[in-house]
Design a protein around this motif. Structure first.
Motif, PDB file in Angstrom:
ATOM      1  N   SER A 222     -12.502  12.143  19.207  1.00  0.00           N
ATOM      2  CA  SER A 222     -11.749  12.921  20.178  1.00  0.00           C
ATOM      3  C   SER A 222     -10.798  13.862  19.459  1.00  0.00           C
ATOM      4  N   ALA A 223     -10.051  14.633  20.282  1.00  0.00           N
ATOM      5  CA  ALA A 223      -9.079  15.552  19.686  1.00  0.00           C
ATOM      6  C   ALA A 223      -8.060  14.811  18.848  1.00  0.00           C
ATOM      7  N   ALA A 224      -7.769  13.553  19.218  1.00  0.00           N
ATOM      8  CA  ALA A 224      -6.822  12.762  18.435  1.00  0.00           C
ATOM      9  C   ALA A 224      -7.320  12.535  17.020  1.00  0.00           C
ATOM     10  N   GLU A 225      -8.645  12.594  16.816  1.00  0.00           N
ATOM     11  CA  GLU A 225      -9.216  12.448  15.475  1.00  0.00           C
ATOM     12  C   GLU A 225      -9.425  13.806  14.822  1.00  0.00           C
ATOM     13  N   ILE A 226      -9.812  14.800  15.615  1.00  0.00           N
ATOM     14  CA  ILE A 226     -10.187  16.093  15.057  1.00  0.00           C
ATOM     15  C   ILE A 226      -8.972  16.948  14.711  1.00  0.00           C
ATOM     16  N   ALA A 227      -7.911  16.892  15.508  1.00  0.00           N
ATOM     17  CA  ALA A 227      -6.796  17.828  15.364  1.00  0.00           C
ATOM     18  C   ALA A 227      -6.175  17.853  13.973  1.00  0.00           C
ATOM     19  N   PRO A 228      -5.842  16.715  13.361  1.00  0.00           N
ATOM     20  CA  PRO A 228      -5.213  16.812  12.036  1.00  0.00           C
ATOM     21  C   PRO A 228      -6.130  17.406  10.991  1.00  0.00           C
ATOM     22  N   ARG A 229      -7.439  17.081  11.068  1.00  0.00           N
ATOM     23  CA  ARG A 229      -8.389  17.684  10.122  1.00  0.00           C
ATOM     24  C   ARG A 229      -8.520  19.182  10.373  1.00  0.00           C
ATOM     25  N   LEU A 230      -8.477  19.557  11.638  1.00  0.00           N
ATOM     26  CA  LEU A 230      -8.562  20.975  11.967  1.00  0.00           C
ATOM     27  C   LEU A 230      -7.367  21.739  11.406  1.00  0.00           C
ATOM     28  N   VAL A 231      -6.158  21.184  11.573  1.00  0.00           N
ATOM     29  CA  VAL A 231      -4.972  21.837  11.014  1.00  0.00           C
ATOM     30  C   VAL A 231      -5.074  21.903   9.496  1.00  0.00           C
ATOM     31  N   LEU A 232      -5.552  20.835   8.875  1.00  0.00           N
ATOM     32  CA  LEU A 232      -5.703  20.831   7.418  1.00  0.00           C
ATOM     33  C   LEU A 232      -6.688  21.906   6.973  1.00  0.00           C
ATOM     34  N   LEU A 233      -7.798  22.037   7.704  1.00  0.00           N
ATOM     35  CA  LEU A 233      -8.779  23.073   7.378  1.00  0.00           C
ATOM     36  C   LEU A 233      -8.176  24.462   7.523  1.00  0.00           C
ATOM     37  N   LEU A 234      -7.488  24.682   8.628  1.00  0.00           N
ATOM     38  CA  LEU A 234      -6.911  26.005   8.871  1.00  0.00           C
ATOM     39  C   LEU A 234      -5.813  26.345   7.873  1.00  0.00           C
ATOM     40  N   VAL A 235      -4.958  25.373   7.558  1.00  0.00           N
ATOM     41  CA  VAL A 235      -3.865  25.673   6.630  1.00  0.00           C
ATOM     42  C   VAL A 235      -4.405  25.953   5.232  1.00  0.00           C
ATOM     43  N   THR A 236      -5.484  25.272   4.850  1.00  0.00           N
ATOM     44  CA  THR A 236      -6.103  25.550   3.541  1.00  0.00           C
ATOM     45  C   THR A 236      -6.633  26.970   3.497  1.00  0.00           C
ATOM     46  N   GLY A 237      -7.417  27.332   4.512  1.00  0.00           N
ATOM     47  CA  GLY A 237      -7.995  28.671   4.529  1.00  0.00           C
ATOM     48  C   GLY A 237      -6.966  29.764   4.674  1.00  0.00           C
ATOM     49  N   LEU A 238      -5.996  29.566   5.552  1.00  0.00           N
ATOM     50  CA  LEU A 238      -4.983  30.597   5.768  1.00  0.00           C
ATOM     51  C   LEU A 238      -4.107  30.791   4.539  1.00  0.00           C
ATOM     52  N   TYR A 239      -3.786  29.706   3.848  1.00  0.00           N
ATOM     53  CA  TYR A 239      -2.975  29.852   2.637  1.00  0.00           C
ATOM     54  C   TYR A 239      -3.729  30.652   1.572  1.00  0.00           C
ATOM     55  N   LEU A 240      -5.010  30.331   1.361  1.00  0.00           N
ATOM     56  CA  LEU A 240      -5.795  31.052   0.364  1.00  0.00           C
ATOM     57  C   LEU A 240      -5.944  32.525   0.737  1.00  0.00           C
ATOM     58  N   LEU A 241      -6.181  32.802   2.021  1.00  0.00           N
ATOM     59  CA  LEU A 241      -6.257  34.191   2.457  1.00  0.00           C
ATOM     60  C   LEU A 241      -4.913  34.894   2.277  1.00  0.00           C
ATOM     61  N   GLY A 242      -3.821  34.193   2.588  1.00  0.00           N
ATOM     62  CA  GLY A 242      -2.503  34.785   2.423  1.00  0.00           C
ATOM     63  C   GLY A 242      -2.208  35.146   0.979  1.00  0.00           C
ATOM     64  N   VAL A 243      -2.607  34.270   0.063  1.00  0.00           N
ATOM     65  CA  VAL A 243      -2.406  34.551  -1.357  1.00  0.00           C
ATOM     66  C   VAL A 243      -3.175  35.804  -1.761  1.00  0.00           C
ATOM     67  N   GLN A 244      -4.431  35.889  -1.352  1.00  0.00           N
ATOM     68  CA  GLN A 244      -5.279  36.997  -1.758  1.00  0.00           C
ATOM     69  C   GLN A 244      -4.882  38.323  -1.111  1.00  0.00           C
ATOM     70  N   VAL A 245      -4.397  38.260   0.119  1.00  0.00           N
ATOM     71  CA  VAL A 245      -4.182  39.493   0.874  1.00  0.00           C
ATOM     72  C   VAL A 245      -2.727  39.959   0.834  1.00  0.00           C
ATOM     73  N   PHE A 246      -1.777  39.028   0.913  1.00  0.00           N
ATOM     74  CA  PHE A 246      -0.386  39.416   1.109  1.00  0.00           C
ATOM     75  C   PHE A 246       0.518  39.171  -0.093  1.00  0.00           C
ATOM     76  N   TRP A 247       0.205  38.175  -0.923  1.00  0.00           N
ATOM     77  CA  TRP A 247       1.159  37.812  -1.971  1.00  0.00           C
ATOM     78  C   TRP A 247       1.132  38.852  -3.084  1.00  0.00           C
ATOM     79  N   PRO A 248       2.294  39.385  -3.498  1.00  0.00           N
ATOM     80  CA  PRO A 248       2.298  40.516  -4.434  1.00  0.00           C
ATOM     81  C   PRO A 248       1.965  40.150  -5.879  1.00  0.00           C
ATOM     82  N   LEU A 249       2.341  38.960  -6.328  1.00  0.00           N
ATOM     83  CA  LEU A 249       2.123  38.576  -7.722  1.00  0.00           C
ATOM     84  C   LEU A 249       1.505  37.188  -7.750  1.00  0.00           C
ATOM     85  N   VAL A 250       0.215  37.127  -8.044  1.00  0.00           N
ATOM     86  CA  VAL A 250      -0.524  35.872  -7.997  1.00  0.00           C
ATOM     87  C   VAL A 250      -0.701  35.339  -9.419  1.00  0.00           C
TER      88      VAL A 250
END
Length: 602
Positions: free
Chosen positions: A331-359
């Motif tokens: 159920s969502a009670a099982e999926i939600a934390p994994r979903l947030v973990l997946l999204l935060v991983t992808g969004l952080y990597l995209l943020g580093v590549q697209v927005f961060w000035p000095l990597v």
């Protein structure tokens, strides 16, 4: 949104079952003896490489800078106000007592590196806990071992740098916010409010992460965006199930403010808040775009977001397709934390590549354990129980690659710590506690720096663009600094030329001291009684020496009878014996340093 993780399976009588529940409702067998043996061997390999690296892996310039700032706290200096730094202060404040206990030693960085080992192990333990509660014990084990041996993670966490506790704070926050020790932590509908302690603790760790590194801003933005985006993928009926209440958000927010506000008050009371903002924030804003151009960044964003959407949609497909009871497996009670973990991983990597000035390599550290967990989850996901053959192949290839790179970066390179250790030893022997030294970022650690800003990429770039003035000559003269580190391409042109004119290498080249070689007319080379005319820009106490010892002759019209304090300007020396000669900071000569040793070794 936060959803608690799974508890270990229990028998009706309360005893431990032989199997662990999986996210798909199937049972996951316990680890086989072969898996445990392989895991133990890999863990020992990671620990051995880690200990080897602490004493042999080359020092990064950031390590000495961090140690120098921590040393400043042991001397009653206030970070930013009395000595420059462009990092947030919590790391240096916490490690100042350890540095004071270790004392001024040429080997201090080795012991400071060993102090990073518990934080490395803590980060691995948090990775295991996150994987155990969200995916299961097998994923947790292999994901943790992948993290332990991952070359960027292993070698960057060897170094004495603020990024090590930064990662530990981040992973600890995810454990608090995305998992719960057991289902019992979740209140039944209509029951009493859930305990908010772990949400406050998660916020507290996020605030500590900000106080350790400003790169945490990108992590926080990714986490908030992931939590908000997850609502679009979960059924509406599940979005109010867990932890979206104002109380939960308030607890996390209050925790996140504790450490940053305490530091703001601390520096404000010491009249250093403006200096802190200028050093930790303003200086870092001077950086301009690096790496990929605007078009490439746009392409990464346009390709990355759809891929992340597909991955998130796939992760929640089972939840959308079935009507399971609240809190049930799948159920969502099982999926939600994994979903947030997946999204935060992808969004952080995209943020580093697209927005961060000095990597840099350490910018990716927070995402690396999460990526390792996802890879382990994909490789170990098997309805029949045990590891699938293709999963074994994937893990074997991953570990073989990691070990090959680790051995090449570590064991095959030998000991690369010599230059930094030699610099500290030479500085201790050449200078006293009150002698200022010109260095780039604080690599002499236990001496006050003659030039206030650190000379790293941001400063050099700003100097070349005229946004920071190159006042190295004025700073060196004003401080009376007669010792300096060797020449470096990090130096701006004006300062580099000044140092080349007024400093000479001594004692094998680990340091330079104020002075210069004395050169007469070429036609008269080797002739006794040769006059030398030279100009000094740094007033100091100087000695004139030849290869065989102190020179004999006349300096500015009077007999030379030992070291002499000389003002800036032109001087004339007439030798009573054949050259070569050098005029050198007298303290260097008196402490056994020679310019001829350095010249011969070059």
């Amino acid at each position: 949104m936060e959803i608690g993780g799974k508890a270990a399976g229990r028998s009706p009588e309360g005893g431990a079952r032989e199997e662990e529940p999986r996210e798909d409702g199937a049972a996951e067998p316990r680890l086989s003896a072969r898996e445990r043996a392989a895991a133990g061997s890999l863990a020992l390999a990671a620990l051995a490489l880690r200990l080897f690296g602490a004493f042999h892996y080359r020092f990064n310039s950031d390590e000495a800078q961090h140690a120098h700032v921590a040393w400043g706290w042991t001397r009653g200096l206030v970070q930013y106000r009395d000595l420059f730094d462009n990092h947030t202060p919590l790391f240096h404040m916490l490690f100042a007592p350890l540095l004071a206990a270790l004392g001024e030693s040429a080997r201090v960085l080795f012991w400071l590196r060993l102090a990073m080992l518990p934080l490395y192990l803590l980060a691995l333990a948090q990775t295991w806990l996150l994987g155990r509660r969200l995916f299961g014990p097998r994923t947790a084990l292999w994901g943790t071992l992948l993290t332990a041996l991952l070359p960027p993670f292993l070698w960057k966490t060897v170094e004495f740098r603020s990024d090590v506790p930064w990662v530990a704070c981040w992973l600890g926050a995810l454990v608090c916010l995305l998992t719960s020790p057991s289902r019992r932590a979740t209140a039944a509908p209509g029951g009493p409010p859930r305990k908010l302690g772990r949400f406050f603790a998660g916020g507290l760790l996020l605030g500590a992460a900000v106080a350790v590194s400003l790169k945490s801003i990108l992590m926080l933005a990714s986490l908030l965006a992931a939590a908000a985006a997850s609502l679009a993928y979960l059924p509406r009926r599940s979005q109010g199930e867990e932890g979206g209440s104002a109380a939960v958000i308030g607890a996390a927010a209050c925790g996140a403010l504790v450490v940053p506000l305490a530091l703001v008050v601390y520096f404000w009371r010491r009249q250093a808040l403006g200096a802190m903002l200028a050093g930790a924030v303003g200086h870092n804003l001077l950086v301009t775009g690096h790496g990929a151009g605007a078009v490439q960044r746009l392409l990464v964003l346009c390709a990355g977001l759809p891929l992340l959407h597909l991955a998130a949609a796939r992760a929640t497909r089972a939840t959308r397709a079935t009507r399971l009871p609240r809190g049930g497996a799948g159920s969502a009670a099982e999926i939600a934390p994994r979903l947030v973990l997946l999204l935060v991983t992808g969004l952080y990597l995209l943020g580093v590549q697209v927005f961060w000035p000095l990597v840099t390599a350490q910018t990716y550290l927070p995402a690396e354990p999460l990526l390792a967990l996802w890879l382990a989850h994909l490789a170990t996901r098997h309805r029949g129980g045990g590891l699938p053959r293709w999963g074994v192949a994937v893990l074997a290839l991953a570990f073989a690659t990691e070990l090959a790179v680790d051995v090449n970066k570590g064991l095959l390179r030998g000991n690369e710590t010599g230059p930094q250790t030699a610099l500290l030893a030479a500085t201790s022997r050449l200078t006293g506690p009150g002698d200022p030294v010109f260095d780039l970022k604080g690599e002499t650690i236990f001496r006050r720096r003659a030039f206030f800003p650190v000379l790293e990429d941001i400063t050099r770039e700003a100097m070349l663009q005229g946004r920071i003035a190159d006042t190295i000559p004025e700073a060196v003269i004003a401080a009376g600094a007669c010792a300096a580190v060797p020449d470096s391409q990090r130096l701006p042109p004006r300062g580099r030329a000044f140092l080349a004119r007024n400093f000479i290498a001594v004692g094998g080249g680990s340091l330079r001291v104020c002075g210069k070689l004395l050169l007469g007319a070429p036609a008269a080379a080797g002739v006794a009684g040769l006059p030398f005319t030279f100009t000094l820009e740094i007033p100091a106490r100087y000695a004139i020496v030849g290869r065989d010892g102190p020179a004999r002759g006349q300096l500015d019209g009077s007999d030379l009878a030992g070291p002499r304090t000389l003002a800036a300007g032109a001087h004339r020396f007439t030798a009573f014996s054949a050259p070569p000669y050098a005029i050198v900071w007298a303290q260097a000569v008196e402490r056994g340093f020679s310019p001829w040793t350095a010249a011969e070794e070059r």
